[in-house]
Each structure stands twice: as C-alpha cells, then as structure tokens.
Design a protein around this motif. Structure first.
Motif, mmCIF file in Angstrom:
data_model
loop_
_atom_site.group_PDB
_atom_site.id
_atom_site.type_symbol
_atom_site.label_atom_id
_atom_site.label_comp_id
_atom_site.label_asym_id
_atom_site.label_seq_id
_atom_site.Cartn_x
_atom_site.Cartn_y
_atom_site.Cartn_z
ATOM 1 N N UNK A 124 0.177 47.893 33.749
ATOM 2 C CA UNK A 124 0.875 46.653 34.031
ATOM 3 C C UNK A 124 2.312 46.865 34.478
ATOM 4 N N UNK A 125 2.836 45.869 35.162
ATOM 5 C CA UNK A 125 4.270 45.676 35.262
ATOM 6 C C UNK A 125 4.613 44.780 34.082
ATOM 7 N N UNK A 126 5.851 44.839 33.621
ATOM 8 C CA UNK A 126 6.212 44.082 32.418
ATOM 9 C C UNK A 126 5.930 42.595 32.555
ATOM 10 N N UNK A 127 6.207 42.003 33.686
ATOM 11 C CA UNK A 127 6.008 40.563 33.867
ATOM 12 C C UNK A 127 4.534 40.183 33.770
ATOM 13 N N UNK A 128 3.639 41.085 34.186
ATOM 14 C CA UNK A 128 2.207 40.799 34.090
ATOM 15 C C UNK A 128 1.763 40.749 32.628
ATOM 16 N N UNK A 129 2.260 41.697 31.843
ATOM 17 C CA UNK A 129 1.918 41.728 30.420
ATOM 18 C C UNK A 129 2.476 40.489 29.718
ATOM 19 N N UNK A 130 3.727 40.146 30.031
ATOM 20 C CA UNK A 130 4.338 38.942 29.459
ATOM 21 C C UNK A 130 3.511 37.698 29.784
ATOM 22 N N UNK A 131 3.014 37.628 30.991
ATOM 23 C CA UNK A 131 2.273 36.461 31.454
ATOM 24 C C UNK A 131 0.985 36.269 30.653
ATOM 25 N N UNK A 132 0.319 37.363 30.313
ATOM 26 C CA UNK A 132 -0.888 37.270 29.482
ATOM 27 C C UNK A 132 -0.558 36.560 28.172
ATOM 28 N N UNK A 133 0.527 36.979 27.524
ATOM 29 C CA UNK A 133 0.903 36.380 26.243
ATOM 30 C C UNK A 133 1.295 34.920 26.413
ATOM 31 N N UNK A 134 2.109 34.649 27.405
ATOM 32 C CA UNK A 134 2.562 33.278 27.621
ATOM 33 C C UNK A 134 1.381 32.348 27.905
ATOM 34 N N UNK A 135 0.454 32.785 28.737
ATOM 35 C CA UNK A 135 -0.704 31.954 29.091
ATOM 36 C C UNK A 135 -1.617 31.730 27.883
ATOM 37 N N UNK A 136 -1.643 32.696 26.954
ATOM 38 C CA UNK A 136 -2.482 32.584 25.755
ATOM 39 C C UNK A 136 -1.782 31.859 24.605
ATOM 40 N N UNK A 137 -0.570 31.337 24.843
ATOM 41 C CA UNK A 137 0.107 30.547 23.816
ATOM 42 C C UNK A 137 1.009 31.328 22.878
ATOM 43 N N UNK A 138 1.559 32.424 23.363
ATOM 44 C CA UNK A 138 2.476 33.242 22.582
ATOM 45 C C UNK A 138 3.868 33.186 23.200
ATOM 46 N N UNK A 139 4.874 33.377 22.366
ATOM 47 C CA UNK A 139 6.246 33.500 22.853
ATOM 48 C C UNK A 139 6.746 34.900 22.531
ATOM 49 N N UNK A 140 7.177 35.610 23.545
ATOM 50 C CA UNK A 140 7.712 36.956 23.337
ATOM 51 C C UNK A 140 9.124 36.825 22.787
ATOM 52 N N UNK A 141 9.307 37.382 21.596
ATOM 53 C CA UNK A 141 10.586 37.290 20.903
ATOM 54 C C UNK A 141 11.475 38.504 21.171
ATOM 55 N N UNK A 142 10.831 39.648 21.433
ATOM 56 C CA UNK A 142 11.605 40.874 21.656
ATOM 57 C C UNK A 142 10.748 41.833 22.477
ATOM 58 N N UNK A 143 11.394 42.577 23.342
ATOM 59 C CA UNK A 143 10.682 43.599 24.112
ATOM 60 C C UNK A 143 11.637 44.735 24.441
ATOM 61 N N UNK A 144 11.071 45.925 24.609
ATOM 62 C CA UNK A 144 11.855 47.084 25.039
ATOM 63 C C UNK A 144 10.992 47.944 25.964
ATOM 64 N N UNK A 145 11.666 48.733 26.788
ATOM 65 C CA UNK A 145 11.012 49.730 27.633
ATOM 66 C C UNK A 145 11.645 51.072 27.307
ATOM 67 N N UNK A 146 10.855 52.135 27.452
ATOM 68 C CA UNK A 146 11.431 53.459 27.257
ATOM 69 C C UNK A 146 10.705 54.496 28.096
ATOM 70 N N UNK A 147 11.386 55.603 28.310
ATOM 71 C CA UNK A 147 10.849 56.682 29.140
ATOM 72 C C UNK A 147 10.010 57.635 28.294
ATOM 73 N N UNK A 148 9.292 58.490 28.970
ATOM 74 C CA UNK A 148 8.540 59.544 28.299
ATOM 75 C C UNK A 148 8.598 60.808 29.156
ATOM 76 N N UNK A 149 9.736 61.506 29.108
ATOM 77 C CA UNK A 149 9.851 62.728 29.910
ATOM 78 C C UNK A 149 8.810 63.768 29.510
ATOM 79 N N UNK A 150 8.427 64.590 30.459
ATOM 80 C CA UNK A 150 7.503 65.687 30.207
ATOM 81 C C UNK A 150 8.198 66.998 30.525
#
Length: 175
Positions: A124-150
């Motif tokens: 997903x892109x973040x907005x797509x994941x958010x949209x699933x929750x919003x459409x299903x009746x959820x409110x996102x209260x907090x979110x973060x993104x982080x890297x995963x170097x190899x």
C-alpha cells in the motif's frame, strides 16, 4: 534489547508504538495471524495475546466478530489478503494497531518463490491503507512510518536507508 538489524529494528518501532497507544497491558489482544516471534516481544512487555489459528481471513472473518478481546493487532498481515477491507470492517472491537510494508517505487511487490502464502497481494501507499480504515468506520488516531535499511551494497540498499518501508497505525472505531 533490540539492535538495529532486521527484524529487531521493526520490532523496536512496533513495540514502542504499541506501548504508547495501548499503555494498559491488562487489555486482551487478538493478534491476527499465527503465533510469531513478535508475540513473544509483546508478552515480555506484559501484554496478554491470543493469535488467530491460520484461518483464511479473506473467506472467514468470524474470528474478529467476537467481543472476547479489547484490541486487535495486525502486523504485516493485510498485505497478504485479497480484500483487507472486509476484515477491518468485520472487527467488533474498538481499537486496532496495524502495520504494513509500504509500496516502494524502486522494488516490486514481494513474492516468495517457495511459499505460496508468503506473497504480498497489496503493498500500500499510506493513503490507501488509511482509506480502508476510514471507509470501515475507523478513525486513525496516530500513525508513523519508518525505514528498514539492509546491509547490502547497491542502489536499492542505499534507497532503503532513506525511504520509509513500514507504516504503523492506531485507529479507534467511530461510535
């Protein structure tokens, strides 16, 4: 306890986020997916965790349609489902903490060559994941993104040092 190595960096970000948004360790957690090493991390931090048993959540959402838990967690599960909306929509609980790998412009979706389950139908892109929750009746209260170097050499490993790979959200059911 958690070094800056896979999967420990991801575990550290995830447990720190969980402790921030669900500080009460007396809440019962239903973790989507079979028991995994991160469940041990949650239990060491004092959480009571019950896992699902490997049922195909695309076909059977009954496991989340009960009130026997306070919080649902879903760490790197939704990208494996054909229709994660139906699972998110079916959850009876009021709180969810979930993470996904983000779609990377420089790498195609993950697909194991040896395991038919270990493949990502969605990245997903973040907005797509958010949209699933919003459409299903959820409110996102907090979110973060982080890297995963190899620890590899090349253009992609360099890009992974700066490009967020994981997205974590905490959402509450809108009443």
């Amino acid at each position: 306890m958690y070094e800056n190595a896979f999967p420990n960096k991801r575990y550290k970000h995830t447990i720190d986020f969980l402790k921030e948004v669900i500080p009460d360790t007396n809440q019962k957690i239903l973790d989507l997916g079979i028991r995994n090493p991160f469940v041990d991390v949650m239990e060491r931090e004092g959480y009571t965790v019950q896992n699902t048993t490997g049922e195909d959540l695309d076909l059977d959402t009954s496991v989340v349609q009960t009130d026997s838990y306070d919080v649902v967690t879903a760490f790197e599960i939704f990208e494996h489902l054909l229709s994660p909306f139906h699972v998110v929509n079916a959850i009876k609980g009021d709180k969810i903490v979930a993470s996904i790998p983000l779609k990377l412009w420089f790498a195609s979706a993950y697909r194991s060559k040896t395991d038919s389950w270990d493949r990502h139908y969605h990245e997903f892109e973040d907005w797509q994941f958010d949209w699933i929750f919003e459409k299903a009746g959820w409110e996102i209260k907090k979110s973060i993104k982080f890297t995963n170097p190899v620890k590899k050499i090349g253009i992609r490993p360099i890009l992974r040092k700066f490009t967020p790979r994981y997205y974590l959200v905490y959402a509450e059911r809108i009443k």
